[in-house]
Design an enzyme around this catalytic site. Structure first.
Site, PDB file in Angstrom:
ATOM      1  N   ASP A  31      36.905  40.557  35.669  1.00  0.00           N
ATOM      2  CA  ASP A  31      36.118  39.327  35.734  1.00  0.00           C
ATOM      3  C   ASP A  31      35.179  39.299  34.523  1.00  0.00           C
ATOM      4  OD1 ASP A  31      35.241  37.248  38.299  1.00  0.00           O
ATOM      5  OD2 ASP A  31      33.894  37.416  36.566  1.00  0.00           O
ATOM      6  N   GLN A  94      34.165  28.535  45.266  1.00  0.00           N
ATOM      7  CA  GLN A  94      35.339  28.631  44.390  1.00  0.00           C
ATOM      8  C   GLN A  94      35.161  27.701  43.190  1.00  0.00           C
ATOM      9  OE1 GLN A  94      39.159  27.873  46.256  1.00  0.00           O
ATOM     10  NE2 GLN A  94      40.290  28.437  44.405  1.00  0.00           N
ATOM     11  N   HIS A 100      42.819  33.431  43.547  1.00  0.00           N
ATOM     12  CA  HIS A 100      42.469  34.733  42.962  1.00  0.00           C
ATOM     13  C   HIS A 100      41.676  35.549  43.963  1.00  0.00           C
ATOM     14  CE1 HIS A 100      39.334  31.813  41.955  1.00  0.00           C
ATOM     15  NE2 HIS A 100      38.464  32.809  42.064  1.00  0.00           N
TER      16      HIS A 100
HETATM   17  P1  5GP Z   1      35.476  31.867  41.990  1.00  0.00           P
HETATM   18  O1  5GP Z   1      34.030  31.478  41.932  1.00  0.00           O
HETATM   19  O2  5GP Z   1      36.391  30.696  41.704  1.00  0.00           O
HETATM   20  O3  5GP Z   1      35.839  32.617  43.234  1.00  0.00           O
HETATM   21  O4  5GP Z   1      35.657  32.937  40.836  1.00  0.00           O
HETATM   22  C1  5GP Z   1      36.052  32.619  39.551  1.00  0.00           C
HETATM   23  C2  5GP Z   1      35.767  33.850  38.724  1.00  0.00           C
HETATM   24  O5  5GP Z   1      36.467  33.742  37.515  1.00  0.00           O
HETATM   25  C3  5GP Z   1      34.284  34.029  38.364  1.00  0.00           C
HETATM   26  O6  5GP Z   1      33.825  35.272  38.881  1.00  0.00           O
HETATM   27  C4  5GP Z   1      34.286  34.001  36.835  1.00  0.00           C
HETATM   28  O7  5GP Z   1      33.388  34.943  36.295  1.00  0.00           O
HETATM   29  C5  5GP Z   1      35.705  34.310  36.480  1.00  0.00           C
HETATM   30  N1  5GP Z   1      36.209  33.688  35.278  1.00  0.00           N
HETATM   31  C6  5GP Z   1      36.145  32.366  34.961  1.00  0.00           C
HETATM   32  N2  5GP Z   1      36.710  32.130  33.757  1.00  0.00           N
HETATM   33  C7  5GP Z   1      37.157  33.353  33.318  1.00  0.00           C
HETATM   34  C8  5GP Z   1      37.833  33.746  32.121  1.00  0.00           C
HETATM   35  O8  5GP Z   1      38.156  32.958  31.227  1.00  0.00           O
HETATM   36  N3  5GP Z   1      38.116  35.069  31.996  1.00  0.00           N
HETATM   37  C9  5GP Z   1      37.782  35.986  32.967  1.00  0.00           C
HETATM   38  N4  5GP Z   1      38.098  37.260  32.740  1.00  0.00           N
HETATM   39  N5  5GP Z   1      37.139  35.628  34.107  1.00  0.00           N
HETATM   40  C10 5GP Z   1      36.842  34.326  34.283  1.00  0.00           C
END
Ligand code: 5GP
Length: 116
Positions: A31, A94, A100
């Site tokens: 992440d 999300q 994911h």
């Molecule tokens: P969500 O909030 O949708 O459950 O988590 C999305 C996650 O994706 C977040 O923890 C964010 O830091 C990570 N993330 C978003 N864009 C990128 C990216 O371009 N590269 C990586 N490695 N992580 C990402």
């Protein structure tokens, strides 16, 4: 079919990441904003499923494969124990609508959830 997301660009190689683990159908990478000493995202390569509820309904074996990859990541990069977290829907935090799993290992005693 989910809309194009940043994770689709990671799967296609358009956005390079450090691959932590990979199977034919799944990849894992760090992440970009870690919330634990080990914070890895496990995603299917298909862009078909925006969230875990749709994945569970549409392809439960792929969900099981993601859990297996999470277990491998925790064994190789942590002590084997891990927290597995899915945010399902914007109201739950999300932000990327390509399903994911957050795999979190280490330093979790004081943390209950990922997110802001
Ligand atoms: P969500 O909030 O949708 O459950 O988590 C999305 C996650 O994706 C977040 O923890 C964010 O830091 C990570 N993330 C978003 N864009 C990128 C990216 O371009 N590269 C990586 N490695 N992580 C990402």
């Amino acid at each position: 079919m989910a809309a194009e997301t940043v994770f689709g660009k990671i799967v296609s190689g358009e956005i390079p990441v450090e691959i932590i683990a990979e199977t034919e159908r799944v990849i894992a990478f760090p992440d970009q904003s870690p919330q634990a000493p080990v914070h890895v995202l496990v995603i299917p390569k298909t862009t078909e499923y925006p969230d875990v509820a749709e994945l569970a309904a549409g392809d439960p074996s792929l969900l099981a494969e993601m859990v297996d990859v999470a277990k491998q990541v925790a064994a190789q990069h942590g002590d084997g124990d891990f927290r597995l977290l899915f945010n399902n829907g914007s109201g739950a935090g999300q932000t990327v609508f390509h399903v994911h799993a957050h795999v979190l290992c280490g330093g979790l005693e004081e943390r209950s959830l990922v997110g802001s």
